[in-house]
Every structure is written in structure tokens, then in C-alpha cells.
Design a protein around this motif. Sequence first.
Motif, PDB file in Angstrom:
ATOM      1  N   GLN A  72       0.822  -1.200   0.000  1.00 21.38           N
ATOM      2  CA  GLN A  72       0.000   0.000   0.000  1.00 21.38           C
ATOM      3  C   GLN A  72       0.860   1.256   0.000  1.00 21.38           C
ATOM      4  OE1 GLN A  72      -2.581  -0.407   3.360  1.00 21.38           O
ATOM      5  NE2 GLN A  72      -4.073  -1.709   2.262  1.00 21.38           N
ATOM      6  N   GLY A  91       2.377   1.549  -3.376  1.00 23.88           N
ATOM      7  CA  GLY A  91       1.390   1.991  -4.345  1.00 23.88           C
ATOM      8  C   GLY A  91       1.050   3.470  -4.185  1.00 23.88           C
ATOM      9  N   GLU A  92       0.943   3.926  -2.908  1.00 18.61           N
ATOM     10  CA  GLU A  92       0.672   5.353  -2.688  1.00 18.61           C
ATOM     11  C   GLU A  92       1.796   6.212  -3.224  1.00 18.61           C
ATOM     12  OE1 GLU A  92       0.000   5.702   1.441  1.00 18.61           O
ATOM     13  OE2 GLU A  92      -1.988   4.771   1.416  1.00 18.61           O
ATOM     14  N   THR A 120       3.912   5.383  -5.645  1.00 16.26           N
ATOM     15  CA  THR A 120       3.859   5.345  -7.117  1.00 16.26           C
ATOM     16  C   THR A 120       2.724   6.221  -7.640  1.00 16.26           C
ATOM     17  OG1 THR A 120       4.684   3.064  -7.024  1.00 16.26           O
ATOM     18  CG2 THR A 120       3.693   3.809  -9.093  1.00 16.26           C
ATOM     19  N   LYS A 121       1.584   6.181  -6.954  1.00 18.09           N
ATOM     20  CA  LYS A 121       0.450   6.993  -7.367  1.00 18.09           C
ATOM     21  C   LYS A 121       0.789   8.480  -7.288  1.00 18.09           C
ATOM     22  CE  LYS A 121      -4.420   7.827  -6.315  1.00 18.09           C
ATOM     23  NZ  LYS A 121      -5.533   7.443  -5.412  1.00 18.09           N
ATOM     24  N   ILE A 140       3.175   9.342 -10.126  1.00 21.42           N
ATOM     25  CA  ILE A 140       2.477   9.437 -11.413  1.00 21.42           C
ATOM     26  C   ILE A 140       1.663  10.731 -11.476  1.00 21.42           C
ATOM     27  CG2 ILE A 140       0.657   8.388 -12.814  1.00 21.42           C
ATOM     28  CD1 ILE A 140       1.618   5.663 -11.798  1.00 21.42           C
ATOM     29  N   LYS A 141       1.028  11.099 -10.358  1.00 20.85           N
ATOM     30  CA  LYS A 141       0.247  12.327 -10.335  1.00 20.85           C
ATOM     31  C   LYS A 141       1.127  13.542 -10.591  1.00 20.85           C
ATOM     32  CE  LYS A 141      -2.916  14.981  -7.421  1.00 20.85           C
ATOM     33  NZ  LYS A 141      -3.578  15.049  -6.105  1.00 20.85           N
TER      34      LYS A 141
END
Length: 465
Positions: A215, A218-219, A221-222, A225-226
Motif C-alpha cells: 500500500q 502503491g501510494e 507510485t500513485k 504518477i500524479k
Amino acid sequence: MFKVARASQYLAITGGGIEDIKLSKKSWVLPWQKCTVFDVSPVNYTFKVQAMSAEKLPFVLPAVFTIGPRVDDTAALILYARLISPHDKQSNHVNELVEGVIEGETRVLAASMTMEEIFKGTKEFKKEVFDKVQLELDQFGLVIYNANVKQLVDVPGHEYFSYLGQKTQMEAANQARIDVAEAKMKGEIGAKERTGLTLQNAAKIDAESKIISMQRQGEGTKAEIKVKTEVKVFENQKEADVAKANSELAMKKAAWTKDAKVAEVEATKAVALREAELQTQVEKMNALTRTEKLKAEFLSKASVEYETKVQEANWELYNKQKQAEAVLYEKQKQAEAQKAEADATFYSKQREAEGLVALASAQGTYLRTLLDAVQNDYSCLRDFLMINNGTYQEIAKTNALAVRDLQPKISVWNHGGEQGIGGAGGSGNAMKDIAGLYKMLPPVLDTVYQQTGMQPPAWIGTLSK
């Protein structure tokens, strides 16, 4: 005659001295008047309304409506007395009238709702039917005292509710079997729970740790990407601004260049005109000097020559002025023509750009409409556009023409023996290779000529026809 109505009755009197209808509980009835007694007690109407839902599933809606005249409204009572009271409240006429209103409004409302909405929202459905039926009954002076909508019933041949009940029973039975099996499973594995509890807790902790780690990853990476997306959007916006600024700068440069060239032409012509004027003045001074000198030496002859020179100078000055004015006028007209041509070119390019923008906008709207129509199926959109634009027909036609125009020809060349080429050893083999290369050129060039009609260059040679 004096008449008195009962508690649940009214007197409707018409005739002389009364404009429309007089309603009363007791009144004198004159010989030229007519009195009708009508009952205002409500009546129960029982119906089985057959309707169809939005999914076109038929059903029967049993309902009981208690309907009577609106006694608290004089205008409604007059309507009832005029339209309904002449008929028996239990007659087919009144029954069909009320049933028609109820069935019509119920069917219209049911057609706009799904079976699930009708079944689950019985209370709301009843209220909607009640309101709409009451709205229609107002024009007859009637009011609904009570409406009882019973449970929905299947139409013979369409056992929707029966199947729904069987489904519920089967789900309950299956759930009971599942509960029994689960209880049995718990009893069998209960003895082994304590043994595997430590391993399960350890595995659970490891799994939770991995989940938390994934998690967090993923946060991160998110977020990355943002940020990259926002940076890319900002870069694209800046590139668009730079392109717009470059376009505006180019337009301004073109205007400045045009103004500079016009000013340069005007300055050049002004300098030429000034030079002509100065030259004229110089020539005038020279003429005056020569005239004074000649006047001192030869007075009589100088007068004649002076007049002649003056006329010649004036004529030459006049010619030069006219030439200068003609050149200046021609240059001005050229400058005006160049300016008009530049303005026309700019306007044409501007209109062409606006046309391209409008065409692109229309094509984009057309493509978005087609894409919405085919539910965002790009393959279907591509096939439609190729069929609509005749692409498949053109491809088929081109392939047919290509196959039809293929006319292969085979040429056989015989060069005879190879004796006498080169000597013995390595030099002989080299000469044979060169000779073989030259022997291969004629058939190749002849084949190219027969297939394409192209002649070889003159420095290679010519083919015999």
C-alpha cells in the motif's frame, strides 16, 4: 311542498327562480321547481387492475377504493349533483367511470416503473396512484376517502411472483445447507485450531506487513504518477503558450516588415525627388552664371542666347520634373499594389485557417457523434468510415487493376560458346566473370523495358526493337 333530506342526503333543486342548482338540506319546493334527493355517503369500489411494468411484465393489482362526493366543497357538490347523482352509485355507468379513471392512471404509472420498484416501493406506488386518480376525480366532484392496494398477483401464464417466491425459498434452503456444512466444518477443524493458531497469526502478521508495504509503495507510485502528469500538463500548456506567442510575433514581424518596406520606398523616392530639385537648382545657377558672363561679353548676342538657354533649361527642368513625378507615381502605385496584395494574402490565409479550424471542429463533432453511436467501439468506427468513404472499394479496384495489368514476359538469350574469352589461369576466370556480367545486362534491360516502357541510358546502349 316542504322537503327535508336525511343526514347523508342533499336536496338538488332546479327550476324557476334558481339560476343553476340549489343545494340544501331542507327547503320549500314550489310547483314550478323540481327537487332531486341524492345520497352523499361514500361507496367501496373493488377492482383488479391489469397493468404492465417497464420491463413489459404483466401483473394484477387488486385494489379497493372508498369514493364519495366532496361534502365540504359546495362547487364539488354541485358538480356531483349535475354529473353523478342522476345515476345510481352502484350502477354500471358510475362503476365503469371510476374504474376507467383508476385503471388508466395505474397503467400509466406502472409503465414508467420497473417490477422491482413497484414491488419494493408499494407505499410510494400507492401514493402516486392515489394522487393521480384524485386529480382526475376532482372534475366529477368526487374524493377518495380511502385506498387499499393489495399484494401484487401474477397473471396466468406469467408467474413472476411465484418464481420469485420459489427463488427465495431455494435461497433459504441452500443457506441452511451451507450453515450446516459450515458448522460441521468448524467442529472438525476446532481441534486443530489451537495447533495452527501460532502459524496462522505469524502468517497473518507477515501478510499484513506485506499489504502495508505494498500500500505504501502503491501510494508513492500513485503520487509520483500524479506529479509527472501535472508536470506534463504544465509543459504542454507552456508549449501551447509559446506556440501562440510565436504565431503572434510572426504576424507582428510581418506587419513591421511591410511598414518598413513601405517607409523605405517612400524615403527612397523622396531622396530621388530632392536630388532632382537640387540638380535643377544647380543647373539654374550654372545657367545664370553663363548668362551673366555672356551678357558682359556679348550683350546683344547674349540676350538672344540667354533667352534660348532659359527656354532649354525650363524645358529640361520640366521634363525632369515630369519624369520624377512619373517615377514617383509608379513607385507609389507599386507600393500600394504590394500592400493590397499582402493584405489580400493575409486575409486569404486567415480565412483559410478559420475554414480549417471550422472543418476540424465539424469533423471532430461528427467523429464524436459516430463514436457515441457505436458505444466507443473504435474498430466499428474505422470500418464504418472506410465503407462510407469508399476505401474498401478503392482498394479492391486497385488490386484488380494491378492483377489485370500484370503481363509477365519471358525472354531467352543465347550467347553461344564461351571459347576465346581470356587466357589460362586466374586472368581467364576474371574475364569470364566480367563477360558473364555484361551478358546479363541485355536481358535485364529488355525485361525492364517490356514491363515498364523505360529505355536504358544512352551511355549503356540501345535495345533493338
